[in-house]
Design a protein around this motif. Structure first.
Motif, short mmCIF file in Angstrom:
data_model
loop_
_atom_site.label_atom_id
_atom_site.label_comp_id
_atom_site.label_asym_id
_atom_site.label_seq_id
_atom_site.Cartn_x
_atom_site.Cartn_y
_atom_site.Cartn_z
N VAL A 44 -12.66 3.47 -4.58
CA VAL A 44 -13.62 3.60 -3.48
C VAL A 44 -13.69 5.07 -3.09
N ASN A 45 -14.82 5.68 -3.36
CA ASN A 45 -15.04 7.08 -3.05
C ASN A 45 -15.64 7.20 -1.65
N ASN A 46 -14.78 7.53 -0.71
CA ASN A 46 -15.20 7.64 0.69
C ASN A 46 -14.91 9.01 1.28
N VAL A 47 -14.22 9.87 0.54
CA VAL A 47 -13.86 11.19 1.05
C VAL A 47 -15.12 11.95 1.42
N TRP A 48 -15.06 12.68 2.54
CA TRP A 48 -16.26 13.31 3.12
C TRP A 48 -15.80 14.44 4.01
N GLY A 49 -16.52 15.56 4.03
CA GLY A 49 -16.03 16.73 4.75
C GLY A 49 -16.89 17.21 5.89
N LEU A 50 -17.87 16.42 6.31
CA LEU A 50 -18.82 16.91 7.30
C LEU A 50 -18.16 17.28 8.62
N HIS A 51 -17.11 16.56 8.98
CA HIS A 51 -16.46 16.84 10.26
C HIS A 51 -15.67 18.16 10.24
N ASP A 52 -15.56 18.77 9.07
CA ASP A 52 -14.86 20.05 9.00
C ASP A 52 -15.70 21.21 9.54
N VAL A 53 -16.99 20.98 9.71
CA VAL A 53 -17.88 22.04 10.19
C VAL A 53 -18.05 21.93 11.70
N ALA B 129 0.84 -1.20 0.00
CA ALA B 129 0.00 0.00 0.00
C ALA B 129 0.87 1.24 0.00
N TYR B 130 0.26 2.35 -0.43
CA TYR B 130 0.98 3.62 -0.51
C TYR B 130 0.10 4.74 0.05
N ALA B 131 0.67 5.53 0.94
CA ALA B 131 -0.02 6.67 1.51
C ALA B 131 0.20 7.88 0.60
N CYS B 132 -0.90 8.51 0.17
CA CYS B 132 -0.83 9.64 -0.75
C CYS B 132 -1.62 10.80 -0.17
N ARG B 133 -0.91 11.78 0.36
CA ARG B 133 -1.64 12.93 0.88
C ARG B 133 -2.32 13.64 -0.28
N CYS B 134 -3.63 13.84 -0.15
CA CYS B 134 -4.40 14.43 -1.24
C CYS B 134 -5.62 15.14 -0.67
N ASP B 135 -5.80 16.37 -1.06
CA ASP B 135 -7.00 17.13 -0.74
C ASP B 135 -7.91 17.04 -1.96
N HIS B 136 -8.94 16.23 -1.89
CA HIS B 136 -9.77 15.97 -3.06
C HIS B 136 -10.69 17.13 -3.42
N THR B 137 -10.66 18.21 -2.65
CA THR B 137 -11.36 19.43 -3.07
C THR B 137 -10.50 20.23 -4.04
N ARG B 138 -9.24 19.85 -4.19
CA ARG B 138 -8.31 20.50 -5.11
C ARG B 138 -8.13 19.57 -6.32
N ASP B 139 -8.72 19.94 -7.44
CA ASP B 139 -8.67 19.08 -8.62
C ASP B 139 -7.25 18.75 -9.04
N GLU B 140 -6.34 19.71 -8.85
CA GLU B 140 -4.96 19.45 -9.24
C GLU B 140 -4.34 18.35 -8.39
N ASP B 141 -4.74 18.23 -7.11
CA ASP B 141 -4.26 17.15 -6.26
C ASP B 141 -4.76 15.80 -6.77
N THR B 142 -6.05 15.76 -7.08
CA THR B 142 -6.65 14.50 -7.55
C THR B 142 -6.07 14.08 -8.89
N ILE C 201 -19.63 15.09 -2.16
CA ILE C 201 -20.00 14.51 -3.44
C ILE C 201 -19.19 15.07 -4.61
N ARG C 202 -18.89 16.40 -4.64
CA ARG C 202 -18.09 16.90 -5.74
C ARG C 202 -16.69 16.31 -5.73
N ALA C 203 -16.11 16.16 -4.55
CA ALA C 203 -14.78 15.56 -4.45
C ALA C 203 -14.80 14.12 -4.96
N GLN C 204 -15.90 13.42 -4.72
CA GLN C 204 -16.01 12.04 -5.22
C GLN C 204 -16.18 12.01 -6.74
N ILE C 205 -17.00 12.92 -7.25
CA ILE C 205 -17.20 12.98 -8.70
C ILE C 205 -15.90 13.37 -9.41
N ALA C 206 -15.14 14.29 -8.80
CA ALA C 206 -13.86 14.68 -9.39
C ALA C 206 -12.90 13.50 -9.44
#
Length: 279
Positions: free
Chosen positions: A97-106, A66-79, A131-136
């Motif tokens: 597997v699209n599991n990224v979710w941001g609810l805990h940020d609020v 496995a490989y750890a890849c730091r990625c902010d999926h709200t940044r399209d360039e990261d994805t 959802i946008r991060a998952q679609i991206a």
């Protein structure tokens, strides 16, 4: 030979919770797993427990790769850069597997209340960071998957027939995810690709356990947690789907972990087959 030997998987939001459980189970089944998230060892999001590095370490401890890849999926360039890395290193991709979710940020009271009493940032947390991060991720990943003309796209979700899921933004976002899978399956109709959504029950995530002042070793001492399931339960569900040569028959569907456990014959880590969660 393990069931998923030779398969390349990407799990987003894999620092903790469902993403961690899914990544570990895919790794144990033989897949090479790329684990993404914003939390790295020593610097985690909001100081939450868990990181992509620790998830990868657990996979390696079980003999996986496995490989750890730091990625902010709200940044399209990261994805985009992440998928380019997978292409460069593996030349193929079989499981997303699209599991990224941001609810805990609020920082707000997430107890059920009228939607106008929630801050508008809830939209960004569930849609922009969810959802946008998952679609991206799909936007950049699916072309690579299509080069092999086969693959499985999974979205983690929550679903209980037509019942309201408790809060306006959560309900809206989860139903949007479910509909996006339905639409994605339509676009996959002339391929060997499959899109599904997988709905767990009440999971004992790290943050959930912390709310009850307990941990995975002592949760059975808390009466309120008796019907909960580990995050490995959904992990085993996704692993079973990824290893099913007839998974395309499920294209476009929302699948419940409890139902999949009965179909594929797996249990949670404590040996239980926990039925479909009902609100």
């Amino acid at each position: 030979m393990k069931r998923l030997d030779g398969k390349i998987a990407l799990v987003t939001g894999g620092s903790r919770g469902a993403g961690r459980g899914i990544a570990i189970e895919l790794g144990k089944a033989g897949a090479v797993v790329y684990v993404t998230g914003r939390s790295v060892k020593g610097t985690t999001t909001h100081g939450f427990p868990g990181s992509i590095d620790e998830t990868v370490e657990e996979i390696v401890r079980h003999g996986g790769e496995a490989y750890a890849c730091r990625c902010d999926h709200t940044r399209d360039e990261d994805t985009k850069a992440l998928i380019e890395r997978i292409r460069r290193e593996q030349a193929r991709l079989h499981i997303v597997v699209n599991n990224v979710w941001g609810l805990h940020d609020v920082e707000t009271n997430l107890q059920p209340q009228p939607f106008w009493e929630y801050p508008l940032q809830m939209w960004d947390a569930t849609f922009s960071s969810g959802i946008r991060a998952q679609i991206a991720t799909n936007h950049f990943a699916i072309p690579l998957m299509l080069e092999s003309d086969s693959g499985l796209v999974v979205h983690t979700t929550f679903h209980d027939q037509d019942k309201y899921l408790g809060t306006f933004y959560y309900d809206l976002a989860k139903n949007a995810i479910n509909r996006s899978v339905f639409a994605l399956a339509h676009d996959f109709k002339n391929t060997k690709m499959t899109a599904v959504a997988v709905s767990p029950g009440w999971m004992r995530t790290e943050l959930g356990l912390r709310n009850f002042n307990t941990d995975e070793d002592h949760w059975q001492e808390v009466e309120a947690l008796q019907l909960t399931e580990s995050t490995f339960y959904i992990g085993r569900a996704v692993s079973a789907l990824a290893g099913d040569s007839d998974v395309h028959q499920k294209n476009g569907r929302v699948l419940h972990v409890g139902d999949l456990a009965e179909e594929y014959g797996f249990t949670d880590i404590d040996g239980r087959v926990i039925p479909r969660f009902v609100i």
